[in-house]
Scaffold this motif. Structure first.
Motif, PDB file in Angstrom:
ATOM      1  N   GLU A  13       0.833  -1.203   0.000  1.00  0.00           N
ATOM      2  CA  GLU A  13       0.000   0.000   0.000  1.00  0.00           C
ATOM      3  C   GLU A  13       0.869   1.255   0.000  1.00  0.00           C
ATOM      4  OE1 GLU A  13      -2.608  -0.436   3.357  1.00  0.00           O
ATOM      5  OE2 GLU A  13      -3.729  -2.067   2.397  1.00  0.00           O
ATOM      6  N   TYR A  14       1.947   1.234   0.764  1.00  0.00           N
ATOM      7  CA  TYR A  14       2.887   2.357   0.792  1.00  0.00           C
ATOM      8  C   TYR A  14       3.405   2.633  -0.608  1.00  0.00           C
ATOM      9  CZ  TYR A  14       7.106   5.042   1.875  1.00  0.00           C
ATOM     10  OH  TYR A  14       8.088   6.008   1.906  1.00  0.00           O
ATOM     11  N   GLU A  17       0.859   4.098  -2.988  1.00  0.00           N
ATOM     12  CA  GLU A  17       0.603   5.513  -2.726  1.00  0.00           C
ATOM     13  C   GLU A  17       1.597   6.404  -3.463  1.00  0.00           C
ATOM     14  OE1 GLU A  17      -1.641   7.321  -0.581  1.00  0.00           O
ATOM     15  OE2 GLU A  17      -2.809   5.463  -0.547  1.00  0.00           O
ATOM     16  N   TRP A  31       4.544   6.090   8.336  1.00  0.00           N
ATOM     17  CA  TRP A  31       3.379   6.267   7.469  1.00  0.00           C
ATOM     18  C   TRP A  31       2.234   5.346   7.898  1.00  0.00           C
ATOM     19  CZ3 TRP A  31       1.284   2.574   4.122  1.00  0.00           C
ATOM     20  CH2 TRP A  31       0.289   3.032   3.272  1.00  0.00           C
ATOM     21  N   ALA A  32       2.548   4.081   8.208  1.00  0.00           N
ATOM     22  CA  ALA A  32       1.512   3.120   8.584  1.00  0.00           C
ATOM     23  C   ALA A  32       0.825   3.529   9.884  1.00  0.00           C
ATOM     24  CB  ALA A  32       2.123   1.723   8.717  1.00  0.00           C
ATOM     25  N   ARG A  34       0.754   6.665  11.167  1.00  0.00           N
ATOM     26  CA  ARG A  34       0.085   7.938  10.920  1.00  0.00           C
ATOM     27  C   ARG A  34      -1.251   7.747  10.200  1.00  0.00           C
ATOM     28  NH1 ARG A  34       4.063  10.051   8.575  1.00  0.00           N
ATOM     29  NH2 ARG A  34       3.417   9.736   6.429  1.00  0.00           N
ATOM     30  N   THR A  35      -1.299   6.775   9.291  1.00  0.00           N
ATOM     31  CA  THR A  35      -2.519   6.564   8.500  1.00  0.00           C
ATOM     32  C   THR A  35      -3.453   5.524   9.108  1.00  0.00           C
ATOM     33  OG1 THR A  35      -1.413   4.914   7.102  1.00  0.00           O
ATOM     34  CG2 THR A  35      -1.362   7.225   6.351  1.00  0.00           C
ATOM     35  N   GLY A  36      -3.109   5.034  10.323  1.00  0.00           N
ATOM     36  CA  GLY A  36      -3.980   4.083  11.009  1.00  0.00           C
ATOM     37  C   GLY A  36      -3.956   2.682  10.430  1.00  0.00           C
ATOM     38  N   ARG A  37      -2.952   2.362   9.631  1.00  0.00           N
ATOM     39  CA  ARG A  37      -2.861   1.028   9.050  1.00  0.00           C
ATOM     40  C   ARG A  37      -2.238   0.013  10.013  1.00  0.00           C
ATOM     41  NH1 ARG A  37      -2.879   4.370   4.696  1.00  0.00           N
ATOM     42  NH2 ARG A  37      -3.724   3.560   2.737  1.00  0.00           N
TER      43      ARG A  37
END
Length: 154
Positions: A13-14, A17, A31-32, A34-37
């Motif tokens: 997913e990263y 993006e 990133w994971a 921060r984005t709630g992943r």
């Protein structure tokens, strides 16, 4: 889906993006989170703590009588309560059986790493037939002799 597959999906997913690539695992983690992943599941707390403790135990060294830097604590896969578990012991007090199992297990890990490297190198070379093939030597005899000689010189 296994936890490993979930982590691999986060990496996919990263990349989808269009974020910076190549990158570090820390950047992907930032990133994971921060984005709630990703967030640490409650069931993973014990495993994470145990992994961190094992990493710390792997990093503890002592100096032996001959001045060699020696890993202090060694894990061996042993059967306890009906299941295999990594049991740690101190090299100064561990039984010969424990140390032999530990060294055999560690050697299997090194062989597995070498086999995977060979597969990776072979695949890379096959995918790039126009380039000079990358050659990897898996006989470490000379490497070990050079390191021993350097230690003796120091």
């Amino acid at each position: 889906m296994t936890y490993v597959k979930q982590m691999q999906r986060i990496v996919d997913e990263y990349r989808l993006e269009g974020l910076s690539w190549p990158t570090s695992a820390k950047n992907i983690a930032d990133w994971a989170i921060r984005t709630g992943r990703w967030e640490l599941p409650a069931a993973a707390l014990r495993r994470r703590c145990a992994d961190d403790i094992a990493s710390a135990m792997r990093e503890e060294y002592m100096t032996d009588r001959k001045g060699r830097r020696v890993r202090l604590l060694h894990p061996a896969p042993l059967e306890t309560e009906g299941q295999t578990e990594m049991v740690w012991d101190d090299i100064r007090t561990a039984s010969r059986d424990h140390m032999q199992i530990s060294f055999q297990h560690r050697r299997k890990g090194i062989v597995g790493d070498c086999r995977q490297m060979k597969v990776d190198v072979d695949s890379y070379n096959d995918a790039h037939p126009e380039a000079e093939p990358i050659q990897i030597v898996f006989d470490f005899t000379m490497d070990l002799a050079e390191l021993d000689a350097a230690d003796e010189a120091a």
